[in-house]
Every structure is written in C-alpha cells, then in structure tokens.
Write an enzyme that holds these catalytic residues in place. Structure first.
Site, PDB file in Angstrom:
ATOM      1  N   GLY A  88      65.420   4.824  20.539  1.00  0.00           N
ATOM      2  CA  GLY A  88      66.536   4.039  20.029  1.00  0.00           C
ATOM      3  C   GLY A  88      66.461   3.620  18.572  1.00  0.00           C
ATOM      4  O   GLY A  88      67.481   3.436  17.922  1.00  0.00           O
ATOM      5  N   ASP A 104      65.999  -6.984  24.468  1.00  0.00           N
ATOM      6  CA  ASP A 104      66.859  -7.443  25.564  1.00  0.00           C
ATOM      7  C   ASP A 104      66.033  -8.420  26.410  1.00  0.00           C
ATOM      8  O   ASP A 104      65.857  -9.573  26.039  1.00  0.00           O
ATOM      9  CB  ASP A 104      67.313  -6.180  26.316  1.00  0.00           C
ATOM     10  CG  ASP A 104      68.270  -6.431  27.469  1.00  0.00           C
ATOM     11  OD1 ASP A 104      68.810  -7.537  27.575  1.00  0.00           O
ATOM     12  OD2 ASP A 104      68.482  -5.507  28.278  1.00  0.00           O
TER      13      ASP A 104
END
Ligand code: IMP
Ligand code: MG
Length: 180
Positions: free
Chosen positions: A49, A107
């Site tokens: 990512g 997250d």
C-alpha cells in the site's frame, strides 16, 4: 464527483490528488526538520500500500537516506484479519540504525504494532512511524503515530496505493466506499 466500481463495490471521490500532494508536502517538511542531523536514516516502506506515498514522500526529503521494504498482509476485503503475514522480509541487519516506517494507512494498528515489535527485535537505534492516513476511531494500539499526513473517519478508502482486494491502487485520487 466521480463514481467507480471495483469488484462488487461502488466508490466515490473523497480526496483529490492536489489535496494529497499538499498533505504529503506538509508531512515531508516535518520529517525534514526532525531528520536534518540524524545519522544514516533508513526509510522502511511497508508494501504494497505505501508504494506511491513513499515514492512521493522521499522525493521531498532534504536529507540522505537508505530505502528498504517489507511486505505484510493482514487485510482481506474491507476487514483487517489481525493475523499478520510477512510475505517479504528485510533480508539484512538494521541494528543500530534510525528507522522511519512508512505506511499507507494505520487502521486497527495491528500492522504497526507488529512492525514496531520487529524493530525492537532488530535492535534499531530509533524508530518513527509515518503514515499517509490514520483512522483515530479504529486505532487500538498505544504506540504514538509520529507523522500523520491525514486523519480520516472509520471508512474504507482506495486509491493512491490503497486497494480493495488489489484493485484501485493506481487511482490518482482517494475514493471512499459508497453505501453497499
Ligand atoms: P491495521 O493493521 O488494521 O492498522 O491495518 C493496516 C493495513 O490495512 C494497511 O496497511 C492497509 O493495507 C490496510 N487498510 C486499512 N484500512 C484500509 C482502507 O480503508 N483501505 C485500504 N486498505 C486499508
Ligand atoms: Mg498496507
């Protein structure tokens, strides 16, 4: 506003490329201030990512650094599974080095917790965390996230390196899942 479909989900534009660029510049400037006099820093990108963020970020750095990558996986679809898998390791010693971990998004904090533990095991001299996105409401860790380019709510986003089951990484803007 643009709407796109990836697999079974529809996404709409949330953050435009220009805004991302400004946020990357701001965070790069902070790191430049802090790392001006730090000896031989290692920028450690967490794949997949972070690849676009990292490539834009390091080109704004005003200090010499070394690049390394690890590849982790914990996500399946829109859910963090919590089980970390290391798909590609460091392959060399980083003992005594000053490390900046670069993530696309923090997250629940599972990935970063895993990474920080690995850094302890690797006996690095210091470690800082830099992330493009941070979800404060989802974060369950206790480690400080040193450099955050942007805070977002508890929503699922794609683009600029972030994916939904490997789709959407190439998008220039950030898109958010649009209902279901
Ligand atoms: P954590 O371990 O729960 O903090 O999740 C970190 C990893 O999950 C990130 O490096 C991403 O690969 C992935 N992830 C978390 N939230 C999102 C999202 O909104 N879109 C895409 N990937 C995400
Ligand atoms: Mg990731």
């Amino acid at each position: 506003m643009e709407s796109i479909k990836l697999h079974d989900l529809t996404f709409r534009t949330m953050i435009e490329a220009k805004e991302i660029e400004a946020a990357v510049s701001r965070v790069a400037q902070k790191i430049n201030e802090d790392f001006r006099d730090v000896e031989s820093p290692i920028v450690l990108g967490v794949l997949n990512g972070s690849f676009i963020f990292l490539s834009d970020l390091v080109r704004k750095f005003e200090f010499r650094c070394e690049l390394c990558f690890v590849k982790l996986s914990s996500y399946s679809g829109q859910e963090s599974t919590g089980k970390m898998r290391e798909l590609l390791g460091l392959g060399k010693s980083i003992k005594g080095r000053n490390v900046i971990i670069v993530e696309d998004i923090v997250d629940t904090g599972n990935s970063i917790k895993y990474m920080l533990n690995e850094m302890k095991r690797a006996e690095v001299a210091s470690v800082k965390v830099c992330t493009l996105f941070f979800k404060p409401e989802a974060y369950q860790g206790d480690a400080a996230i040193d450099y955050v380019a942007m805070n977002i709510g508890n929503e699922f986003i794609v683009g600029y390196g972030l994916d939904y089951n490997e789709y959407g990484r190439e998008l220039k803007d950030i898109y958010v899942v649009d209902g279901e």
